[in-house]
Structures are given as C-alpha cells and as structure tokens.
Design an enzyme around this catalytic site. Structure first.
Site, PDB file in Angstrom:
ATOM      1  CE  LYS A 114      -4.763   0.966   0.424  1.00  0.00           C
ATOM      2  NZ  LYS A 114      -6.019   0.114  -0.282  1.00  0.00           N
TER       3      LYS A 114
HETATM    4  P1  NAD Z   1     -13.061   7.729  -2.292  1.00  0.00           P
HETATM    5  O1  NAD Z   1     -12.242   8.729  -2.358  1.00  0.00           O
HETATM    6  O2  NAD Z   1     -13.872   7.757  -3.844  1.00  0.00           O
HETATM    7  O3  NAD Z   1     -14.489   8.146  -1.311  1.00  0.00           O
HETATM    8  C1  NAD Z   1     -14.164   8.413   0.141  1.00  0.00           C
HETATM    9  C2  NAD Z   1     -15.478   8.766   0.657  1.00  0.00           C
HETATM   10  O4  NAD Z   1     -15.171   8.896   1.940  1.00  0.00           O
HETATM   11  C3  NAD Z   1     -16.028   9.967   0.147  1.00  0.00           C
HETATM   12  O5  NAD Z   1     -17.562   9.990  -0.105  1.00  0.00           O
HETATM   13  C4  NAD Z   1     -15.460  10.871   1.362  1.00  0.00           C
HETATM   14  O6  NAD Z   1     -16.268  12.072   1.433  1.00  0.00           O
HETATM   15  C5  NAD Z   1     -15.866   9.983   2.515  1.00  0.00           C
HETATM   16  N1  NAD Z   1     -15.170  10.377   3.903  1.00  0.00           N
HETATM   17  C6  NAD Z   1     -14.043  10.881   3.867  1.00  0.00           C
HETATM   18  N2  NAD Z   1     -13.602  11.006   5.278  1.00  0.00           N
HETATM   19  C7  NAD Z   1     -14.955  10.862   5.864  1.00  0.00           C
HETATM   20  C8  NAD Z   1     -15.399  10.867   7.126  1.00  0.00           C
HETATM   21  N3  NAD Z   1     -14.576  11.556   8.182  1.00  0.00           N
HETATM   22  N4  NAD Z   1     -16.661  10.825   7.442  1.00  0.00           N
HETATM   23  C9  NAD Z   1     -17.566  10.305   6.438  1.00  0.00           C
HETATM   24  N5  NAD Z   1     -17.253  10.007   5.390  1.00  0.00           N
HETATM   25  C10 NAD Z   1     -16.019  10.508   4.933  1.00  0.00           C
HETATM   26  O7  NAD Z   1     -12.563   6.491  -1.886  1.00  0.00           O
HETATM   27  P2  NAD Z   1     -12.930   4.853  -2.145  1.00  0.00           P
HETATM   28  O8  NAD Z   1     -12.157   4.335  -3.231  1.00  0.00           O
HETATM   29  O9  NAD Z   1     -14.436   4.903  -2.258  1.00  0.00           O
HETATM   30  O10 NAD Z   1     -12.378   4.365  -0.762  1.00  0.00           O
HETATM   31  C11 NAD Z   1     -13.283   4.203   0.536  1.00  0.00           C
HETATM   32  C12 NAD Z   1     -12.810   3.093   1.280  1.00  0.00           C
HETATM   33  O11 NAD Z   1     -12.949   1.930   0.411  1.00  0.00           O
HETATM   34  C13 NAD Z   1     -11.304   3.284   1.810  1.00  0.00           C
HETATM   35  O12 NAD Z   1     -11.319   2.545   3.214  1.00  0.00           O
HETATM   36  C14 NAD Z   1     -10.679   2.249   0.842  1.00  0.00           C
HETATM   37  O13 NAD Z   1      -9.338   1.891   1.195  1.00  0.00           O
HETATM   38  C15 NAD Z   1     -11.551   1.092   0.464  1.00  0.00           C
HETATM   39  N6  NAD Z   1     -11.224   0.412  -0.587  1.00  0.00           N
HETATM   40  C16 NAD Z   1     -11.222   1.070  -1.989  1.00  0.00           C
HETATM   41  C17 NAD Z   1     -11.109   0.326  -2.855  1.00  0.00           C
HETATM   42  C18 NAD Z   1     -11.136   0.966  -4.230  1.00  0.00           C
HETATM   43  O14 NAD Z   1     -11.041   0.202  -5.266  1.00  0.00           O
HETATM   44  N7  NAD Z   1     -11.494   1.933  -4.442  1.00  0.00           N
HETATM   45  C19 NAD Z   1     -10.803  -1.151  -2.779  1.00  0.00           C
HETATM   46  C20 NAD Z   1     -10.856  -1.598  -1.599  1.00  0.00           C
HETATM   47  C21 NAD Z   1     -11.283  -0.951  -0.402  1.00  0.00           C
END
Ligand code: NAD
Length: 424
Positions: A114
């Site tokens: 990561k």
């Molecule tokens: P993203 O940047 O697209 O979205 C993040 C979201 O979280 C946004 O809507 C933001 O407003 C919200 N957010 C941020 N801080 C916040 C808070 N304090 N309270 C409430 N909401 C908050 O990110 P993503 O890719 O959707 O990732 C989200 C989660 O999923 C992370 O934990 C990431 O590690 C995990 N994840 C992502 C992927 C991927 O393919 N993108 C894969 C596996 C896991």
C-alpha cells in the site's frame, strides 16, 4: 510520527494495532503453521519518501509519502495509493497488511502492499496534483514495477492519477509499462468493470450474506458511510435490487430519508464540493446520528476505525458490509458478534477491486482484453467461491467470518512462506 513507533508496538487503537489483534485471533487455528505467524506482524519493507514540488505561486512544498510492502510470499505486492491529510506510515502498514490477507483470501497470486501521501488533494490545483503524483511515483520507482509491486487507486486517487503514475514509471524505465499500475483509464490498458468492481463485490457478498440471514433485499433499509467509488456504487446496486438507501454520510455531513434517498439526484451532487450535505431530498442530521438510523444493512465505506464500541452498541443493522478497509475496531467486533450482527469483513467484502485489478494486469500482459460481461461473471465467481469457503470455515470452527477469512488466507500465506523457506 511517534518515536516509539515500531512494527511490534503500535499506537493504541490504531489501524496497525487493530490488524495485530486480528492476527492474534487467528493463530489458534493455524496448526503447525503458527510458528510462522510472526511473519505476518512485520512488514517486509517500508519506504518513506520526501515529495517536494514547486506550487503554482512559486513556493516549494514538501509532502511525506510512503510505500509499504507487507508480504510478497505469494507474489508481487499489490495495493492502492491514498492521498489524504491524515495518512501515516502506521496507517499504510495496516492497509498493506490487509492487502496481504485480502489477496490470499480470494486466492490471487499477489502479496500485499500500500502507499500514500500525507496531502489534502482538494487543496491542490490540477497541475500541483500531477507534480505530486509524478514525483512520488519517481521516488517509489525503486521498489514498484509490473513484476514487483503494482499500485492502484484508493481514497482520493483515480484513473487520471494512475495514468500519470504509469507514464512517470514508463518515462523513467523506457518503453510503456501498462502493467505497473491498475485502475487505469480504458484506452491506457485499463479494464472494463474496474471502476465499479469494489462496490460490486460489496453487493455480491452482501446479497449472499442477506440470503443466508433470510433478509429480503427488496425493501431492506441500507445506510452507507462514505459515498465515493466504493460506497456510491454499492448503494446503486442495492437500490437496483430493490433496497432503500435510507442514510448517507460523507465528509460534508449526513443526509437521511426513511423512504429512500433518490440516488439519481444524490450521486451527482455528492461529486461536487457541496457533497452529500448539499442534497435537498432528505433531512440533514448531526453526524453521530448516522450510527443509530433504523436500517437492516450498514455499509462503512469511508475510513478506518469508524465502528467503535459505542457505535457498535447503537447500530440497528443486522448485517455490516465492510466496504472500507479496517472500519471496525476489535472491541466493536466483539460487541457486534455478541449482539448477533453479522459482519462481512473488509478482507473479503471489498476484494472485488483487487480482483478486477488482477484481471487488468493479466490483460495488460497478454494485450488481449475481455468484455464487461466476462469480467463480471469471473468476478462474481471468484467472490462467491471465496465467500463460501470462508463460511464453511466459520461454521466448522464456530468463529466469526473475519477470523475465518484470516484462517483461510493466513494458511495460504504461511504455507507459501514455509515452502519457500527462509533465505539464506
Ligand atoms: P473515495 O475517495 O472515492 O471516497 C471516500 C468517501 O469517504 C468520500 O465520499 C468521502 O467524502 C468519504 N469520507 C472521507 N472522510 C470521511 C469522514 N470523516 N466521514 C464520513 N465520510 C468520509 O474512496 P474509495 O475508493 O471509495 O475508498 C473508500 C474505502 O474503501 C477506503 O477505506 C478504501 O481503502 C476502501 N477500498 C477502496 C477500494 C477501491 O477500489 N477504490 C478497494 C478496496 C477498499
């Protein structure tokens, strides 16, 4: 960064501390392989880099970046890159470790890695964002590569950032190395279905968990925290299956509507600076109320450590689908289990993204691209096979799905470790 930071003494309640406790819980189920368990508690390699850039106004700014390769026993490192003002080395260590477990849980030929930069990308111009991305890629270029460690998008990173990373790595090495990152735009060797893959995996595992619980998705009430790539796609798929999205929280606030939020209107607004809080089709409530909303399914899809013991006591959900990585602290896990709330853990629930990243990487090497139906059929099959095996393990040992996922995954990782042997 804490001076006391080490691989074995985490900051209390930190993501790394959570991960170490999760490992401790699986050790009794590892049999003879338990002697290798310490391997899981130490990242193989951690790189800290300085990322200096000239800002649009002529100032020189420095950002701290990281790339951690937690374990590469089963294959090259794989894992996203996060741009966020709260990123720390310890957080990236935990995220890389969860990638090790996740890739093994779905049996992809990868280890776990990561990366991240401690930066608020919302405060950068597009040009500054490109400079930060390119300099960071160049700095970590000494340890990434199509056969060694393959980054992908995570919080606040996307296809454009992957395109800059691919281009920078290619410029530094000569040629065009499409396989160095996944989550790229389609015409740069990206894969159909990648953007929606993580949300889709959350839906596929969630639908199966709901079926086993006897919970009908038609009319089921769903609350989603984090409305980005993962949360909004999962919400759309649950809504298509007949569920009502009754609450959404993002970094701008919380919006609730017990009759269901209109996603066609909410999603575009959530993409603007106004965020979900700018949506008029629901009641705005204080953020803490999100955790007590009347719902059947809770999807944390934002950041780590969100489901605390207090919030675990409050939730009305019967099913928690961990779209985010590390959203539940161990104490909360125990409370949810005692209360009979089923948790589909991150390391299987959100594995759809890395699975289609794997498809992308394979397609890049073969220069032959599959259609979207083929991607989705293969994704669903891999997720369902993995989930069913984990469920059998949970039933056999009478353990939670999280510990069962760790049991299946850690056996694969440590078997590889044992068969490879220690060098020298
Ligand atoms: P993203 O940047 O697209 O979205 C993040 C979201 O979280 C946004 O809507 C933001 O407003 C919200 N957010 C941020 N801080 C916040 C808070 N304090 N309270 C409430 N909401 C908050 O990110 P993503 O890719 O959707 O990732 C989200 C989660 O999923 C992370 O934990 C990431 O590690 C995990 N994840 C992502 C992927 C991927 O393919 N993108 C894969 C596996 C896991």
């Amino acid at each position: 960064m804490s001076e006391k930071l080490s691989f074995v003494h985490p900051t209390p309640n930190s993501p790394w501390g959570t991960y170490l406790q999760q490992v401790d819980r699986v050790v009794p189920y590892l049999g003879d392989l338990a002697k290798w368990a310490e391997t899981l508690k130490r990242p193989k390699r951690a790189l800290i880099v300085d990322v200096p850039i000239e800002m649009d106004d002529g100032r020189i700014a420095h950002y701290e970046g990281y790339r951690v390769q937690h374990n590469m026993s089963r294959g090259p490192g794989k894992g996203g890159v996060r741009f966020h003002p709260d990123v720390t080395l310890e957080e990236v260590m935990a995220l890389s470790a969860w990638m090790t477990v996740k890739t093994a849980a779905v049996n992809l030929p990868y280890g776990g890695a990561k990366g991240g930069i401690r930066v608020d990308p919302k405060k950068l111009s597009l040009k500054e964002l490109e400079k930060v991305t390119r300099r960071y890629t160049s700095e970590i270029g000494i340890i990434i590569g199509p056969h060694t460690d393959i980054p992908a998008p995570d919080v606040n990173t996307n296809g454009q950032i992957m395109a800059w990373m691919m281009d920078t790595y290619s410029m530094n090495t000569g040629g065009t190395a499409t396989g160095v990152v996944t989550g790229k735009p389609l015409h740069l060797g990206g894969s159909l279905g990648r953007v929606k893959a993580t949300g889709r995996g959350v839906f596929v595992t969630g639908r199966e968990a709901a079926r086993r619980l006897g919970l009908d998705l038609r009319g089921a009430r769903v609350a989603v925290q984090g409305f980005g790539n993962v949360g909004s796609v999962a919400a759309e798929l649950f809504a298509e299956a007949g569920a009502k999205i009754v609450a959404v929280q993002d970094h701008t606030g919380t919006v609730v509507n017990e009759n269901g939020l209109d996603l066609e209107k909410l999603i575009p607004i959530s993409r603007t600076p106004a965020g979900a809080a700018g949506f008029e089709g629901g009641d705005k409530v204080p953020n803490e109320q999100f955790w007590e909303v009347a719902c059947d399914i809770l999807i944390p899809a934002a950041l780590e450590g969100q489901i605390t013991a207090e919030r675990a006591k409050k939730t009305k959900a019967k099913l928690v689908l961990e779209g985010a990585n590390g959203p539940t602290v161990p104490e909360a896990d125990d409370i949810l289990a005692e209360r009979g709330v089923l948790v589909v853990p991150d390391v299987i629930c959100n594995a759809g993204g890395v699975t289609v990243s794997y498809f992308e990487w394979v397609q890049d090497f073969s220069s032959f691209f599959w259609d979207e139906d083929e991607i989705n059929v293969r994704l669903d099959r891999i997720m369902m096979n993995a989930l069913n095996q984990i469920w059998d393990t949970a039933d056999k040992h009478k353990i939670t799905l999280r510990t069962a996922t760790y049991a299946v995954a850690c056996e694969r990782i440590l078997m590889a470790r044992q068969e490879r042997g220690l060098y020298p």
